[in-house]
Design a protein around this motif. Sequence first.
Motif, PDB file in Angstrom:
ATOM      1  N   PRO A  32       0.676  -1.044  -0.067  1.00 49.98           N
ATOM      2  CA  PRO A  32       0.027   0.085   0.050  1.00 49.98           C
ATOM      3  C   PRO A  32       0.786   1.398   0.156  1.00 49.98           C
ATOM      4  CG  PRO A  32      -0.971  -1.722   1.667  1.00 49.98           C
ATOM      5  CD  PRO A  32       0.267  -2.140   1.018  1.00 49.98           C
ATOM      6  N   ASP A  33       2.114   1.204   0.516  1.00 54.03           N
ATOM      7  CA  ASP A  33       3.032   2.439   0.535  1.00 54.03           C
ATOM      8  C   ASP A  33       3.340   2.727  -0.831  1.00 54.03           C
ATOM      9  OD1 ASP A  33       2.533   2.884   3.371  1.00 54.03           O
ATOM     10  OD2 ASP A  33       4.468   1.906   3.914  1.00 54.03           O
ATOM     11  N   VAL A  34       3.550   1.793  -1.419  1.00 55.82           N
ATOM     12  CA  VAL A  34       4.090   1.818  -2.913  1.00 55.82           C
ATOM     13  C   VAL A  34       2.915   2.417  -3.778  1.00 55.82           C
ATOM     14  CG1 VAL A  34       4.987   0.880  -4.951  1.00 55.82           C
ATOM     15  CG2 VAL A  34       6.034   0.343  -2.846  1.00 55.82           C
ATOM     16  N   ALA A  35       1.829   1.751  -3.605  1.00 57.39           N
ATOM     17  CA  ALA A  35       0.533   1.857  -4.502  1.00 57.39           C
ATOM     18  C   ALA A  35      -0.074   3.316  -4.222  1.00 57.39           C
ATOM     19  CB  ALA A  35      -0.295   0.752  -4.145  1.00 57.39           C
ATOM     20  N   ARG A  36       0.063   3.873  -3.304  1.00 58.97           N
ATOM     21  CA  ARG A  36      -0.698   5.104  -2.822  1.00 58.97           C
ATOM     22  C   ARG A  36      -0.563   6.352  -4.014  1.00 58.97           C
ATOM     23  NH1 ARG A  36       1.962   7.404   2.402  1.00 58.97           N
ATOM     24  NH2 ARG A  36       4.186   6.881   1.872  1.00 58.97           N
ATOM     25  N   TYR A  37       0.759   6.401  -4.537  1.00 61.89           N
ATOM     26  CA  TYR A  37       0.840   7.567  -5.335  1.00 61.89           C
ATOM     27  C   TYR A  37       0.858   7.021  -6.835  1.00 61.89           C
ATOM     28  CZ  TYR A  37       2.149  10.081  -1.190  1.00 61.89           C
ATOM     29  OH  TYR A  37       1.980  10.820   0.040  1.00 61.89           O
ATOM     30  N   THR A  38       0.932   5.796  -6.931  1.00 60.40           N
ATOM     31  CA  THR A  38       1.088   5.119  -8.461  1.00 60.40           C
ATOM     32  C   THR A  38      -0.311   4.787  -9.136  1.00 60.40           C
ATOM     33  OG1 THR A  38       1.684   3.096  -7.425  1.00 60.40           O
ATOM     34  CG2 THR A  38       3.721   4.529  -8.217  1.00 60.40           C
ATOM     35  N   CYS A  39      -0.546   3.410  -8.921  1.00 63.78           N
ATOM     36  CA  CYS A  39      -1.843   2.983  -9.201  1.00 63.78           C
ATOM     37  C   CYS A  39      -2.925   3.073  -8.276  1.00 63.78           C
ATOM     38  CB  CYS A  39      -1.494   1.557  -9.639  1.00 63.78           C
ATOM     39  SG  CYS A  39      -0.880   0.409  -8.318  1.00 63.78           S
ATOM     40  N   GLY A  40      -2.842   3.823  -7.203  1.00 63.12           N
ATOM     41  CA  GLY A  40      -3.996   3.972  -6.106  1.00 63.12           C
ATOM     42  C   GLY A  40      -3.979   2.956  -5.212  1.00 63.12           C
TER      43      GLY A  40
END
Length: 176
Positions: A32-40
């Motif tokens: 989730p820390d990676v996804a929050r600014y990329t794919c949501g």
Amino acid sequence: MSDVPCLETERLLFQVPCREDFEEFAAMWADPDVARYTCGTPETPQAAWGRLLRYRGVWGVMGFGFWSVRDKQTGRFVGTIGFHDAHRDVTPSVMGVPEAGWVLASWCHGKGFATEGVSAACRWLDTHTPYRRSVCLVSPRNTPSIRIAEKHGFVLFAKPFFMGEETLLFERYAPD
């Protein structure tokens, strides 16, 4: 894919994305820390597999792409850094312009790997391709990525809506 260059920096190795990267690649995209600014939202393994195939395939179509990046000392998967042309539905259009991107596993956030890696990728684009302009799309909430973009000469030039939210569009020109 022997036509994909391997890059090396002081701490990083860049290689073409491959099947052996999948487990760590999928874990990164599920974070989730990676996804929050990329794919949501965190990606499923199936979505991550499709992404890995796109990252590998873009090299053959565009002559540039994303590298899988590993720590030289440990061999641990750091993330992906490189370029693509996602044909994003944004105004102004950036189709046909290499779009820089960097997504790193959360274990290495804040350690300077993105700065080191983006520097190497931009240097490669400037010296090994005919492209003089590149862009990057960054969430206004992603302060670390905004700083990385600015460190590498990317300048804010538009604030388009993308996926229902205002985003920041930066551009960079290769030095003469």
